[in-house]
Scaffold this motif. Structure first.
Motif, PDB file in Angstrom:
ATOM      1  N   ILE A   1      24.737  44.722  36.471  1.00  0.00           N
ATOM      2  CA  ILE A   1      25.792  45.283  37.327  1.00  0.00           C
ATOM      3  C   ILE A   1      25.203  46.344  38.254  1.00  0.00           C
ATOM      4  O   ILE A   1      25.498  46.372  39.459  1.00  0.00           O
ATOM      5  CB  ILE A   1      26.931  45.878  36.470  1.00  0.00           C
ATOM      6  N   ILE A   2      24.350  47.201  37.686  1.00  0.00           N
ATOM      7  CA  ILE A   2      23.706  48.248  38.496  1.00  0.00           C
ATOM      8  C   ILE A   2      22.834  47.623  39.577  1.00  0.00           C
ATOM      9  O   ILE A   2      22.864  48.031  40.748  1.00  0.00           O
ATOM     10  CB  ILE A   2      22.866  49.181  37.593  1.00  0.00           C
ATOM     11  N   VAL A   3      22.054  46.583  39.200  1.00  0.00           N
ATOM     12  CA  VAL A   3      21.201  45.894  40.173  1.00  0.00           C
ATOM     13  C   VAL A   3      22.058  45.241  41.252  1.00  0.00           C
ATOM     14  O   VAL A   3      21.736  45.283  42.448  1.00  0.00           O
ATOM     15  CB  VAL A   3      20.321  44.837  39.474  1.00  0.00           C
TER      16      VAL A   3
ATOM     17  N   ALA B   1      23.617  41.875  24.676  1.00  0.00           N
ATOM     18  CA  ALA B   1      24.904  41.428  25.213  1.00  0.00           C
ATOM     19  C   ALA B   1      25.613  42.511  26.023  1.00  0.00           C
ATOM     20  O   ALA B   1      26.468  42.201  26.860  1.00  0.00           O
ATOM     21  CB  ALA B   1      25.808  40.956  24.077  1.00  0.00           C
ATOM     22  N   VAL B   2      25.301  43.771  25.783  1.00  0.00           N
ATOM     23  CA  VAL B   2      25.899  44.877  26.546  1.00  0.00           C
ATOM     24  C   VAL B   2      24.872  45.486  27.489  1.00  0.00           C
ATOM     25  O   VAL B   2      25.147  45.711  28.671  1.00  0.00           O
ATOM     26  CB  VAL B   2      26.451  45.970  25.597  1.00  0.00           C
ATOM     27  N   PHE B   3      23.678  45.702  26.972  1.00  0.00           N
ATOM     28  CA  PHE B   3      22.649  46.410  27.738  1.00  0.00           C
ATOM     29  C   PHE B   3      22.239  45.645  29.002  1.00  0.00           C
ATOM     30  O   PHE B   3      22.210  46.198  30.102  1.00  0.00           O
ATOM     31  CB  PHE B   3      21.432  46.652  26.846  1.00  0.00           C
ATOM     32  N   VAL B   4      21.909  44.344  28.855  1.00  0.00           N
ATOM     33  CA  VAL B   4      21.455  43.562  30.003  1.00  0.00           C
ATOM     34  C   VAL B   4      22.549  43.420  31.063  1.00  0.00           C
ATOM     35  O   VAL B   4      22.277  43.592  32.257  1.00  0.00           O
ATOM     36  CB  VAL B   4      20.913  42.186  29.557  1.00  0.00           C
ATOM     37  N   PRO B   5      23.812  43.103  30.708  1.00  0.00           N
ATOM     38  CA  PRO B   5      24.858  43.048  31.735  1.00  0.00           C
ATOM     39  C   PRO B   5      25.039  44.362  32.493  1.00  0.00           C
ATOM     40  O   PRO B   5      25.277  44.348  33.708  1.00  0.00           O
ATOM     41  CB  PRO B   5      26.113  42.700  30.924  1.00  0.00           C
TER      42      PRO B   5
ATOM     43  N   PHE C   1      31.976  45.775  43.891  1.00  0.00           N
ATOM     44  CA  PHE C   1      32.036  46.157  42.485  1.00  0.00           C
ATOM     45  C   PHE C   1      32.692  45.074  41.635  1.00  0.00           C
ATOM     46  O   PHE C   1      32.200  44.739  40.555  1.00  0.00           O
ATOM     47  CB  PHE C   1      32.795  47.474  42.311  1.00  0.00           C
ATOM     48  N   LYS C   2      33.810  44.517  42.101  1.00  0.00           N
ATOM     49  CA  LYS C   2      34.524  43.528  41.281  1.00  0.00           C
ATOM     50  C   LYS C   2      33.663  42.283  41.046  1.00  0.00           C
ATOM     51  O   LYS C   2      33.708  41.682  39.964  1.00  0.00           O
ATOM     52  CB  LYS C   2      35.854  43.152  41.928  1.00  0.00           C
ATOM     53  N   GLU C   3      32.838  41.905  42.054  1.00  0.00           N
ATOM     54  CA  GLU C   3      31.973  40.738  41.890  1.00  0.00           C
ATOM     55  C   GLU C   3      30.807  41.043  40.950  1.00  0.00           C
ATOM     56  O   GLU C   3      30.458  40.229  40.090  1.00  0.00           O
ATOM     57  CB  GLU C   3      31.447  40.297  43.262  1.00  0.00           C
ATOM     58  N   ALA C   4      30.218  42.237  41.107  1.00  0.00           N
ATOM     59  CA  ALA C   4      29.118  42.638  40.226  1.00  0.00           C
ATOM     60  C   ALA C   4      29.603  42.772  38.785  1.00  0.00           C
ATOM     61  O   ALA C   4      28.935  42.324  37.841  1.00  0.00           O
ATOM     62  CB  ALA C   4      28.511  43.952  40.702  1.00  0.00           C
ATOM     63  N   PHE C   5      30.783  43.370  38.626  1.00  0.00           N
ATOM     64  CA  PHE C   5      31.341  43.558  37.280  1.00  0.00           C
ATOM     65  C   PHE C   5      31.658  42.212  36.636  1.00  0.00           C
ATOM     66  O   PHE C   5      31.352  41.984  35.459  1.00  0.00           O
ATOM     67  CB  PHE C   5      32.605  44.415  37.353  1.00  0.00           C
ATOM     68  N   SER C   6      32.264  41.310  37.413  1.00  0.00           N
ATOM     69  CA  SER C   6      32.614  39.993  36.880  1.00  0.00           C
ATOM     70  C   SER C   6      31.366  39.219  36.466  1.00  0.00           C
ATOM     71  O   SER C   6      31.328  38.611  35.383  1.00  0.00           O
ATOM     72  CB  SER C   6      33.393  39.196  37.933  1.00  0.00           C
ATOM     73  N   SER C   7      30.328  39.259  37.309  1.00  0.00           N
ATOM     74  CA  SER C   7      29.083  38.550  36.980  1.00  0.00           C
ATOM     75  C   SER C   7      28.422  39.151  35.748  1.00  0.00           C
ATOM     76  O   SER C   7      27.955  38.426  34.857  1.00  0.00           O
ATOM     77  CB  SER C   7      28.117  38.610  38.170  1.00  0.00           C
ATOM     78  N   GLY C   8      28.375  40.489  35.684  1.00  0.00           N
ATOM     79  CA  GLY C   8      27.763  41.151  34.533  1.00  0.00           C
ATOM     80  C   GLY C   8      28.508  40.863  33.248  1.00  0.00           C
ATOM     81  O   GLY C   8      27.893  40.587  32.203  1.00  0.00           O
TER      82      GLY C   8
END
Length: 457
Positions: A25-27, A17-21, A35-42
């Motif tokens: 986000i990095i991918v 639940a933490v590791f995969v998101p 960043f805000k879109e990657a963070f929100s999706s993750g």
């Protein structure tokens, strides 16, 4: 070496639940997402994992005691405890060489991507524990560490290859573009595929019967909450619950089937923007190359057929555990057989009737392999002293993931001790896998042609 092991263990201890998101986000940032879109999706992906774990845990905690009461009422005594996946994961991570499987999987994936042997980037690194468990079982049976890593490597390659040819069908089932699942449980399809093909020639079984078909035929009784309630009540009756507990179990089962598709929508919400960004990134840099993101099985959890099948199979599994000669495992922690339902969903294309029938036919495989592995698993538990086992009992997992692969290849590894028949088993299994792979590839090509025709229209 100890420092590296500590770092890897620390990172993996965050859980999926933490590791995969974080990985996603990095991918996403690498694929030029804001960043805000990657963070929100993750973050949404992490919420989806937590939500799915809560619902699955709620369902297992509801069904497990009923299953145990059912067996207790028969008076049958089975001396192998079912510790479920959590107990075996604990034993797997206790292996001194466990952390080596983490970079091992990444290295194989990178080599296969670079040599165009796969189009799947497996970011589901938390589930490397499955390969660790396979390695531990190989060592437990054969005593050979090199062969343990060899078998784990074979498993990693095979799961990436089948993830490639399953991608189109996974997208069709989930409506999530650009993702697939390299989860090793899908390897069980090697055994299911020929059985499913056999059903093509049986009258009445070549009709598409899924959750939507049921809704058209029986109306409200096929709605998730009603169907779950009915199945839960029947299980309560089998367990000889009183009226109050039976109705409560029915509502709990109805709640589970209602919540699963709701939580599954979060996976689509999280992964769609990530998939679009990664696909665009790959198109710009690698012409005619499509990269798929490999994720854990819960991306398929919105398919009602998985949950209807697993609940229907609960009493069937218990009856089989009682009547099968030679079985000594009491299904409990692993009573919700996702190890079967997920690959069965892909093999049958979501045909509910076929999934249930295949479950009845192959449940003995899970029970017998679990029984056969019990001495090895029990010895591991005693050696590590991580799990206390009462005198006179043993430990196993009633729905051990991909039991056919694990049993065939652990026995094949035992060739170092003069066991040659296991090698025959492994060769037969590879033959079944090739049949499975070719069948799924042909199905994927058919889906692609249908998509092209629809686009032209």
């Amino acid at each position: 070496m100890e420092l590296l092991q500590s770092i890897i263990n620390y990172v993996l201890d965050f859980g999926a639940a933490v590791f995969v998101p974080v990985i996603m986000i990095i991918v996403g940032l690498f694929a030029r997402m804001k960043f805000k879109e990657a963070f929100s999706s993750g973050l949404t992906l992490g919420v989806a994992f937590i939500g799915m774990n809560l619902v699955v845990g709620f369902m297992m905690n509801s069904m497990g005691p009923a299953a145990q009461h059912f067996v207790e009422n028969t008076g049958i005594v089975l001396n192998i405890m079912d510790g479920g996946w959590t107990s075996l994961a604990t034993l797997a991570w206790a292996w001194p060489l466990a952390f080596f499987l983490f970079p091992y999987q990444i290295l194989i994936n990178i080599i296969m991507l670079a040599t165009k042997q796969t189009n799947t980037l497996n970011v589901d690194l938390w589930n490397v524990w499955g390969k660790i468990l396979t390695s531990v079982l190989v060592v437990g049976v054969s005593g050979s560490v090199p062969l343990a890593f060899l078998v784990a490597g074979i498993q990693i390659i095979l799961e990436l290859k089948i993830a490639d040819v399953s991608q189109k069908q996974i997208q069709q089932l989930t409506d999530i573009p650009g993702v697939t699942s390299p989860h090793s449980m899908i390897l069980f399809g090697a055994l299911l595929w020929p059985l499913n093909r056999l059903m093509d020639f049986i009258p009445g079984l070549n009709k598409k019967i899924d959750a939507n078909w049921l809704k058209d035929k029986i109306g409200v009784f096929a709605e998730n909450h009603v169907m779950g309630f009915i199945i839960g009540v029947l299980l309560g009756i089998f367990a000889r619950y009183n009226i109050q507990d039976t109705l409560t179990l029915g509502v709990q089962a109805g709640a589970s089937l209602t919540l699963f598709p709701m939580v599954a929508k979060l996976f689509m919400q999280a992964l769609a923007p990530l998939s679009d960004a990664i696909s665009e990134f790959m198109r710009k840099r690698f012409s005619n190359r499509e990269l798929h993101i490999g994720l854990d099985w819960p991306i398929l959890a919105g398919c009602n057929e998985i949950w209807v099948t697993t609940i229907i199979l609960v009493p069937i599994t218990l009856v089989l555990a009682i009547i099968l000669p030679g079985n000594n495992v009491l299904p409990f922690a692993g009573i919700i057989n996702l190890s079967f339902a997920v690959p069965a969903l892909l093999v049958t294309g979501g045909n509910l009737l076929r999934m249930v029938l295949l479950g009845i036919v192959t449940t003995p495989v899970f029970l017998y392999v679990s029984t056969l592995f019990a001495p090895t698993i029990t010895d591991l538990a005693k050696d590590t002293k991580l799990i206390e086992i009462p005198a006179g009992q043993m430990l196993s997992w009633s729905t051990l993931e991909y039991p056919d692969f694990r049993y065939a290849f652990t026995q094949a590894a035992d060739i170092v001790n003069g066991n040659y028949w296991g090698l025959v088993l492994a060769i037969i299994w590879i033959g079944l896998y090739v049949m499975y792979y070719r069948g799924m590839k042909a199905r994927s090509l058919k889906i692609e042609k249908e998509e092209e025709a629809n686009n032209l229209a």
